[in-house]
Enzyme design. Structure first.
Site, mmCIF file in Angstrom:
data_model
loop_
_atom_site.group_PDB
_atom_site.id
_atom_site.type_symbol
_atom_site.label_atom_id
_atom_site.label_comp_id
_atom_site.label_asym_id
_atom_site.label_seq_id
_atom_site.Cartn_x
_atom_site.Cartn_y
_atom_site.Cartn_z
ATOM 1 N N ARG A 185 5.353 -3.866 -9.844
ATOM 2 C CA ARG A 185 4.507 -4.477 -8.826
ATOM 3 C C ARG A 185 4.869 -5.946 -8.712
ATOM 4 O O ARG A 185 5.207 -6.585 -9.715
ATOM 5 C CB ARG A 185 3.020 -4.408 -9.226
ATOM 6 C CG ARG A 185 2.324 -3.097 -8.902
ATOM 7 C CD ARG A 185 2.130 -2.896 -7.399
ATOM 8 N NE ARG A 185 1.461 -1.648 -7.108
ATOM 9 C CZ ARG A 185 2.081 -0.472 -6.940
ATOM 10 N NH1 ARG A 185 3.378 -0.389 -7.036
ATOM 11 N NH2 ARG A 185 1.386 0.613 -6.655
ATOM 12 N N GLU B 143 4.159 -9.247 -1.038
ATOM 13 C CA GLU B 143 5.001 -8.472 -0.126
ATOM 14 C C GLU B 143 4.190 -7.959 1.072
ATOM 15 O O GLU B 143 2.994 -7.752 0.939
ATOM 16 C CB GLU B 143 5.679 -7.297 -0.873
ATOM 17 C CG GLU B 143 4.706 -6.271 -1.418
ATOM 18 C CD GLU B 143 5.400 -5.161 -2.211
ATOM 19 O OE1 GLU B 143 6.191 -5.461 -3.109
ATOM 20 O OE2 GLU B 143 5.096 -4.001 -1.934
ATOM 21 N N HIS C 198 10.506 -2.158 -1.552
ATOM 22 C CA HIS C 198 9.542 -1.246 -2.197
ATOM 23 C C HIS C 198 9.849 0.223 -1.852
ATOM 24 O O HIS C 198 9.020 0.923 -1.260
ATOM 25 C CB HIS C 198 8.102 -1.604 -1.773
ATOM 26 C CG HIS C 198 7.066 -1.129 -2.760
ATOM 27 N ND1 HIS C 198 5.896 -1.821 -3.000
ATOM 28 C CD2 HIS C 198 7.017 -0.027 -3.555
ATOM 29 C CE1 HIS C 198 5.173 -1.154 -3.899
ATOM 30 N NE2 HIS C 198 5.835 -0.063 -4.247
HETATM 31 C C1 8YV Z 1 4.565 3.716 -3.236
HETATM 32 C C2 8YV Z 1 4.343 2.838 -5.617
HETATM 33 O O1 8YV Z 1 5.640 3.879 -2.376
HETATM 34 O O2 8YV Z 1 3.411 4.872 -6.366
HETATM 35 C C3 8YV Z 1 3.408 3.644 -6.447
HETATM 36 O O3 8YV Z 1 2.639 3.042 -7.214
HETATM 37 O O4 8YV Z 1 4.476 1.698 -5.807
HETATM 38 C C4 8YV Z 1 5.173 3.455 -4.566
HETATM 39 O O5 8YV Z 1 5.716 4.641 -5.034
HETATM 40 C C5 8YV Z 1 3.651 2.721 -2.597
HETATM 41 O O6 8YV Z 1 2.690 2.214 -3.425
HETATM 42 C C6 8YV Z 1 3.019 3.350 -1.384
HETATM 43 O O7 8YV Z 1 1.796 3.908 -1.590
#
Ligand code: 8YV
Length: 337
Positions: free
Chosen positions: A241, A270, A288
């Site tokens: 993150r 972001e 991401h």
């Molecule tokens: C997602 C992510 O694409 O699952 C997670 O925690 O960071 C990613 O796989 C993103 O959060 C969209 O919901």
């Protein structure tokens, strides 16, 4: 006949997932994929019993207070730092996430980003596309090796373990890790991973991959003091993150070569990026996309949908984060009159 429960899908998703939800629920979809502010999301959530969220949709105390009809928030992400879980539990709102289905795809991407960073793949491609390649040279884009190197992993959950397995078994790497808790000896043996302190991890890793969840405790877990402990030849990969790394400090460290290179899939604030990250060549930047294979994104969306469908049809949700709110779920799942 009882009205179908009303559910908001906050971002565009696969049409077949909307179709599945629509069989049992009254779905308010956002297939034009407008990105809503918190105020806009709150407004659209009025009268909804459920919401399908992605990692960018924040559900906090304010949203919950304004949306008393809300009973379940299903996140299409394994990370759930966009949820105030304590506030949701206090309000009797079930939270679910989307673990497991993305583990291997995300671990694959971790390796892709690590290899692109260590072997300077994007930097060299930019050079070539710019027409700057005129001759072979012995040190042209010479980078760091991956095979046989020391792989450091900060955060050893499912994705961290997937990365460790790839490193140890696929590339003959020596795996060291730091985590809130040490893994069981048989898991460590299978992964060929060795538990070390955070300081030792920083000092010894040739390649350091971050896969820990974001929370107040992990905010800026990697800042200037931590970067200063790393080897000047090291690479840093953030798959987890934005906010876990102090991006300003990292840009500075990359500029003055405190470390050699970084690969970043997530950023503080972001989709905006720290402007200095865009100015330096020794960083690979991706938007991401670690979980973004088509089958995995579909599986994530289906899991979020399955959680909603289970909840509203009186079955046990698959991946609840606060299962304690399910006591008395019969009435939680009831549709409005
Ligand atoms: C997602 C992510 O694409 O699952 C997670 O925690 O960071 C990613 O796989 C993103 O959060 C969209 O919901």
């Amino acid at each position: 006949m009882q009205a179908k429960p009303r559910v908001l899908v906050a971002r565009a998703v696969f049409p077949e997932v909307i179709a599945r939800l629509s069989q049992h629920l009254e779905v308010y979809a956002n297939q034009t994929d407008e990105v809503w502010s918190k105020a806009m999301l709150t407004q659209r959530l009025a009268g909804m019993q459920g919401v399908f969220t992605t990692g960018g949709d924040s559900i906090d105390q304010q949203v919950l207070a304004a949306c008393p009809a809300l009973k379940i928030c299903a996140n299409m992400a394994v990370g759930y730092n966009n949820f105030d879980l304590a506030a949701m539990t206090a309000a009797g709102v079930l939270a679910t996430n989307a673990p497991d289905v993305l583990t291997e795809t995300t671990a694959d991407f971790g390796f892709a980003l690590l290899m692109a960073t260590a072997r300077r793949i994007t930097e060299s491609e930019h050079y070539l596309r710019a027409g700057l390649w005129t001759k072979w040279s012995y040190d042209l884009f010479a980078g760091a090796d991956i095979h046989g190197a020391t792989l450091g992993i900060l955060g050893m959950g499912r994705i961290g373990q997937g990365i460790a397995r790839r490193g140890a078994h696929g590339f003959g790497m020596q795996v060291i890790y730091h985590n809130r808790s040490q893994l069981a000896p048989e898991v460590e043996a299978e992964l060929r991973a060795c538990y070390v302190s955070k300081a030792e991890l920083l000092k010894r890793a040739d390649h350091l991959v971050l896969v820990l969840p974001y929370s107040a405790a992990s905010h800026h877990a990697i800042g200037a003091p931590e970067l200063a402990l790393m080897k000047p030849s090291a690479t840093l990969i953030n798959l987890a993150r934005g906010g876990i790394v102090d991006d300003a400090a990292l840009a500075q460290a990359l500029q003055i070569k405190t470390i050699a290179a970084a690969g970043l899939d997530v950023f503080e604030g972001e989709p905006a990026l720290h402007p200095n990250l865009l100015k330096i060549p020794n960083v690979v930047l991706t938007p991401h996309i670690a979980s973004a294979s088509i089958p995995t994104r579909l599986a994530m969306a289906n899991l979020a949908a399955d959680n909603l469908l289970a909840f509203f049809t009186g079955k046990a949700p698959l991946t609840p984060l606060n299962p304690e709110v399910l006591q008395g779920a019969g009435q939680s799942a009831a549709a409005p009159d």
